[in-house]
Design a protein around this motif. Structure first.
Motif, PDB file in Angstrom:
ATOM      1  N   TYR A  31       0.766  -1.093   0.054  1.00  0.00           N
ATOM      2  CA  TYR A  31       0.005  -0.123   0.084  1.00  0.00           C
ATOM      3  C   TYR A  31       0.811   1.142  -0.060  1.00  0.00           C
ATOM      4  CZ  TYR A  31      -3.053   3.926   1.064  1.00  0.00           C
ATOM      5  OH  TYR A  31      -3.618   5.265   1.101  1.00  0.00           O
ATOM      6  N   ASN A  32       1.779   1.391   0.770  1.00  0.00           N
ATOM      7  CA  ASN A  32       2.718   2.499   0.909  1.00  0.00           C
ATOM      8  C   ASN A  32       3.472   2.713  -0.501  1.00  0.00           C
ATOM      9  OD1 ASN A  32       2.024   3.294   3.591  1.00  0.00           O
ATOM     10  ND2 ASN A  32       3.404   1.882   4.628  1.00  0.00           N
ATOM     11  N   GLU A  33       3.780   1.747  -0.916  1.00  0.00           N
ATOM     12  CA  GLU A  33       4.602   1.930  -2.245  1.00  0.00           C
ATOM     13  C   GLU A  33       3.504   2.324  -3.140  1.00  0.00           C
ATOM     14  OE1 GLU A  33       7.979   1.784  -2.473  1.00  0.00           O
ATOM     15  OE2 GLU A  33       7.862   1.371  -0.688  1.00  0.00           O
ATOM     16  N   MET A  34       2.401   1.844  -3.208  1.00  0.00           N
ATOM     17  CA  MET A  34       1.327   2.332  -4.365  1.00  0.00           C
ATOM     18  C   MET A  34       1.147   3.571  -3.837  1.00  0.00           C
ATOM     19  SD  MET A  34      -1.068  -0.952  -4.577  1.00  0.00           S
ATOM     20  CE  MET A  34      -2.359  -0.030  -5.551  1.00  0.00           C
ATOM     21  N   ASP A  57      -9.902  -0.581   0.933  1.00  0.00           N
ATOM     22  CA  ASP A  57     -11.186  -1.905   1.100  1.00  0.00           C
ATOM     23  C   ASP A  57     -10.710  -2.824   0.521  1.00  0.00           C
ATOM     24  OD1 ASP A  57     -12.762   0.274   2.201  1.00  0.00           O
ATOM     25  OD2 ASP A  57     -13.640   0.982   0.292  1.00  0.00           O
ATOM     26  N   PHE A  58     -10.108  -2.830  -0.982  1.00  0.00           N
ATOM     27  CA  PHE A  58      -9.663  -4.077  -1.550  1.00  0.00           C
ATOM     28  C   PHE A  58      -9.001  -4.982  -0.586  1.00  0.00           C
ATOM     29  CE2 PHE A  58      -7.101  -5.738  -5.006  1.00  0.00           C
ATOM     30  CZ  PHE A  58      -8.031  -6.836  -5.419  1.00  0.00           C
ATOM     31  N   PHE A  59      -8.000  -4.317  -0.168  1.00  0.00           N
ATOM     32  CA  PHE A  59      -6.963  -5.044   0.721  1.00  0.00           C
ATOM     33  C   PHE A  59      -7.354  -5.847   1.991  1.00  0.00           C
ATOM     34  CE2 PHE A  59      -2.695  -2.932  -0.699  1.00  0.00           C
ATOM     35  CZ  PHE A  59      -2.854  -3.566  -2.148  1.00  0.00           C
ATOM     36  N   GLU A  60      -8.649  -5.027   2.499  1.00  0.00           N
ATOM     37  CA  GLU A  60      -9.131  -5.395   3.981  1.00  0.00           C
ATOM     38  C   GLU A  60      -9.967  -6.829   3.412  1.00  0.00           C
ATOM     39  OE1 GLU A  60      -9.812  -1.489   6.659  1.00  0.00           O
ATOM     40  OE2 GLU A  60     -11.207  -2.212   5.221  1.00  0.00           O
ATOM     41  N   GLU A  61     -10.640  -6.846   2.262  1.00  0.00           N
ATOM     42  CA  GLU A  61     -11.212  -8.079   1.778  1.00  0.00           C
ATOM     43  C   GLU A  61     -10.250  -9.173   1.360  1.00  0.00           C
ATOM     44  OE1 GLU A  61     -13.721  -7.022  -1.670  1.00  0.00           O
ATOM     45  OE2 GLU A  61     -14.576  -5.249  -0.457  1.00  0.00           O
ATOM     46  N   GLY A  62      -9.055  -8.781   0.890  1.00  0.00           N
ATOM     47  CA  GLY A  62      -8.113  -9.887   0.723  1.00  0.00           C
ATOM     48  C   GLY A  62      -7.812 -10.544   1.859  1.00  0.00           C
ATOM     49  N   VAL A  63      -7.479  -9.448   3.115  1.00  0.00           N
ATOM     50  CA  VAL A  63      -7.011 -10.071   4.038  1.00  0.00           C
ATOM     51  C   VAL A  63      -8.052 -10.853   4.951  1.00  0.00           C
ATOM     52  CG1 VAL A  63      -6.599  -9.591   6.724  1.00  0.00           C
ATOM     53  CG2 VAL A  63      -5.694  -8.242   4.668  1.00  0.00           C
ATOM     54  N   ALA A  64      -9.352 -10.432   4.661  1.00  0.00           N
ATOM     55  CA  ALA A  64     -10.378 -11.292   5.135  1.00  0.00           C
ATOM     56  C   ALA A  64     -10.599 -12.583   4.494  1.00  0.00           C
ATOM     57  CB  ALA A  64     -11.929 -10.714   5.113  1.00  0.00           C
ATOM     58  N   ASP A  65     -10.306 -12.711   3.063  1.00  0.00           N
ATOM     59  CA  ASP A  65     -10.403 -13.897   2.521  1.00  0.00           C
ATOM     60  C   ASP A  65      -8.947 -14.964   2.674  1.00  0.00           C
ATOM     61  OD1 ASP A  65     -12.942 -13.345   1.501  1.00  0.00           O
ATOM     62  OD2 ASP A  65     -12.252 -12.518  -0.480  1.00  0.00           O
ATOM     63  N   GLY A  66      -7.910 -14.237   3.478  1.00  0.00           N
ATOM     64  CA  GLY A  66      -7.019 -15.213   3.787  1.00  0.00           C
ATOM     65  C   GLY A  66      -5.800 -15.128   2.471  1.00  0.00           C
ATOM     66  N   LYS A  67      -5.911 -14.164   1.590  1.00  0.00           N
ATOM     67  CA  LYS A  67      -4.973 -14.073   0.694  1.00  0.00           C
ATOM     68  C   LYS A  67      -3.873 -13.184   0.841  1.00  0.00           C
ATOM     69  CE  LYS A  67      -8.898 -14.828  -2.822  1.00  0.00           C
ATOM     70  NZ  LYS A  67      -9.340 -14.085  -4.161  1.00  0.00           N
ATOM     71  N   GLY A  68      -2.797 -13.563   0.180  1.00  0.00           N
ATOM     72  CA  GLY A  68      -1.703 -12.717   0.229  1.00  0.00           C
ATOM     73  C   GLY A  68      -1.988 -11.495  -0.743  1.00  0.00           C
ATOM     74  N   VAL A  69      -1.033 -10.391  -0.402  1.00  0.00           N
ATOM     75  CA  VAL A  69      -1.392  -9.273  -1.232  1.00  0.00           C
ATOM     76  C   VAL A  69      -0.788  -9.406  -2.534  1.00  0.00           C
ATOM     77  CG1 VAL A  69       0.953  -8.371  -0.536  1.00  0.00           C
ATOM     78  CG2 VAL A  69      -1.055  -6.599  -1.141  1.00  0.00           C
TER      79      VAL A  69
END
Length: 108
Positions: A31-34, A57-69
């Protein structure tokens, strides 16, 4: 813009930063690099839009789904960021227009 608007803007930004800090470390790094990349070449209306909040929001959903960034963005994070702003006027375009305008004026 009044003082009330400035105060509200700071509150919103602090809440946004708190959401980013709540992400796992690998997500925070990406996120910080983006964010740095988008602030350099991103859309002129970056701070007025919902792009950064949408990324969180997109990253929070990814975390909730157990996905790597990198499962979300792919390994080319800059290309992912470019895809997000492909239809927006960017600072890079504004800069290029200024260069072209100045060189065009000098040549006349």
């Amino acid at each position: 813009m009044g003082i009330h608007d400035i105060i509200e803007g700071k509150k919103e930004w602090r809440a946004h930063v708190a959401r980013v800090k709540a992400l796992p470390p690998d997500y925070q790094i990406v996120y910080n690099e983006m964010q740095k990349y988008l602030f350099k070449v991103g859309p002129v209306d970056l701070t007025e839009g919902n792009l950064l909040a949408g990324i969180v929001d997109f990253f929070e959903e990814g975390v909730a789904d157990g996905k790597g960034v990198l499962e979300l963005t792919g390994t080319d994070v800059a290309a992912f960021a470019d895809g997000l702003i492909k239809d927006s006027r960017t600072y890079a375009e504004v800069y290029q227009e200024e260069i072209n305008g100045k060189s065009g004026a000098a040549g006349k």
